[in-house]
Motif scaffolding. Structure first.
Motif, mmCIF file in Angstrom:
data_model
loop_
_atom_site.group_PDB
_atom_site.id
_atom_site.type_symbol
_atom_site.label_atom_id
_atom_site.label_comp_id
_atom_site.label_asym_id
_atom_site.label_seq_id
_atom_site.Cartn_x
_atom_site.Cartn_y
_atom_site.Cartn_z
ATOM 1 N N PHE A 1 -34.245 -41.240 -62.437
ATOM 2 C CA PHE A 1 -34.367 -41.857 -61.118
ATOM 3 C C PHE A 1 -33.871 -43.294 -61.210
ATOM 4 C CE2 PHE A 1 -37.384 -38.486 -61.009
ATOM 5 C CZ PHE A 1 -37.725 -38.214 -59.699
ATOM 6 N N CYS B 1 -34.225 -46.827 -59.502
ATOM 7 C CA CYS B 1 -35.286 -47.369 -58.662
ATOM 8 C C CYS B 1 -35.416 -48.875 -58.866
ATOM 9 C CB CYS B 1 -36.609 -46.673 -58.956
ATOM 10 S SG CYS B 1 -37.095 -46.624 -60.684
ATOM 11 N N LYS C 1 -31.802 -47.943 -52.344
ATOM 12 C CA LYS C 1 -31.419 -46.609 -51.902
ATOM 13 C C LYS C 1 -30.697 -46.740 -50.560
ATOM 14 C CE LYS C 1 -33.510 -42.114 -50.946
ATOM 15 N NZ LYS C 1 -32.668 -41.859 -49.816
ATOM 16 N N LYS D 1 -29.195 -40.304 -48.383
ATOM 17 C CA LYS D 1 -29.999 -39.152 -48.790
ATOM 18 C C LYS D 1 -29.662 -38.769 -50.226
ATOM 19 C CE LYS D 1 -31.022 -34.434 -47.285
ATOM 20 N NZ LYS D 1 -31.029 -33.822 -48.582
ATOM 21 N N ASN D 2 -30.700 -38.364 -50.968
ATOM 22 C CA ASN D 2 -30.480 -37.891 -52.342
ATOM 23 C C ASN D 2 -29.553 -36.679 -52.331
ATOM 24 O OD1 ASN D 2 -32.739 -39.551 -52.528
ATOM 25 N ND2 ASN D 2 -33.940 -38.113 -53.701
ATOM 26 N N HIS E 1 -32.691 -33.421 -55.521
ATOM 27 C CA HIS E 1 -34.093 -33.789 -55.328
ATOM 28 C C HIS E 1 -34.985 -32.793 -56.056
ATOM 29 C CE1 HIS E 1 -33.576 -30.860 -52.003
ATOM 30 N NE2 HIS E 1 -34.836 -30.544 -52.282
ATOM 31 N N GLN F 1 -41.154 -38.255 -49.105
ATOM 32 C CA GLN F 1 -40.501 -39.322 -49.867
ATOM 33 C C GLN F 1 -41.518 -39.907 -50.833
ATOM 34 O OE1 GLN F 1 -39.226 -41.963 -46.759
ATOM 35 N NE2 GLN F 1 -37.191 -41.067 -46.687
ATOM 36 N N GLU G 1 -40.693 -45.027 -53.371
ATOM 37 C CA GLU G 1 -39.497 -45.836 -53.114
ATOM 38 C C GLU G 1 -38.520 -45.137 -52.166
ATOM 39 O OE1 GLU G 1 -37.451 -47.681 -56.338
ATOM 40 O OE2 GLU G 1 -39.195 -48.903 -56.868
ATOM 41 N N ASN H 1 -37.400 -41.872 -52.264
ATOM 42 C CA ASN H 1 -36.624 -40.738 -52.770
ATOM 43 C C ASN H 1 -37.203 -39.449 -52.194
ATOM 44 O OD1 ASN H 1 -34.949 -42.222 -54.733
ATOM 45 N ND2 ASN H 1 -36.932 -42.632 -55.669
ATOM 46 N N GLU H 2 -36.327 -38.629 -51.598
ATOM 47 C CA GLU H 2 -36.782 -37.389 -50.989
ATOM 48 C C GLU H 2 -37.185 -36.357 -52.036
ATOM 49 O OE1 GLU H 2 -33.638 -38.619 -50.265
ATOM 50 O OE2 GLU H 2 -33.914 -39.369 -48.252
#
Length: 144
Positions: free
Chosen positions: A11, A13, A78, A81-82, A85, A134, A137, A139-140
């Protein structure tokens, strides 16, 4: 025939330890032991040059089955969209109202940990119900 390789999920972040500890709680993962020669991760972190302090953290499946999760600090936030995931399997094998109740209960637990509920996706005859969320942070991930 090629051998099976282990994978690590990484990840990007802003706050690696915060995000890692969130995922430890979500998945029942643990923080691995610190490297030899230091008593804990705080000591290890203080031993790094200032520009590398607080720049990475990891968590592992205590059973050794799931992938290691690695969290690395990056300067950019970010922005989209990721493309990949995690699906957190909160209701495998369950259907109907029993599935919905299990997903909602896990969603409530994760919201209490700092996750955000984005939306619920209804079963459509091909896909089962799931909840898009999410992490701390943004992240989906999905509760499946």
């Amino acid at each position: 025939m090629p051998s099976v390789r282990q994978v690590q999920v990484t990840f990007d972040c802003a706050s690696p330890e915060r995000v890692a500890r969130f995922w430890c709680e979500v998945l029942g993962y643990v923080v691995p032991p610190p490297p030899p020669g230091v008593t804990d991760w705080d000591e290890f972190n203080r031993s790094l040059p200032p520009e590398h302090q607080d720049s990475r953290f990891a968590c592992v499946d205590p059973q050794g089955v799931g992938p290691r999760l690695f969290f690395q600090r990056v300067p950019e936030g970010k922005t989209a969209k990721n493309r990949v995931h995690l699906d957190v399997r909160a209701a495998p094998g369950l259907t109907g109202d029993e599935r919905l109740a299990a997903l909602e209960a896990e969603c409530a637990r994760l919201v209490a940990l700092g996750a955000t509920r984005v939306r619920a996706l209804e079963a459509d005859g091909f896909n089962d119900h799931c909840i898009v969320m999410q992490d701390v942070e943004g992240n989906e991930f999905c509760l499946d």
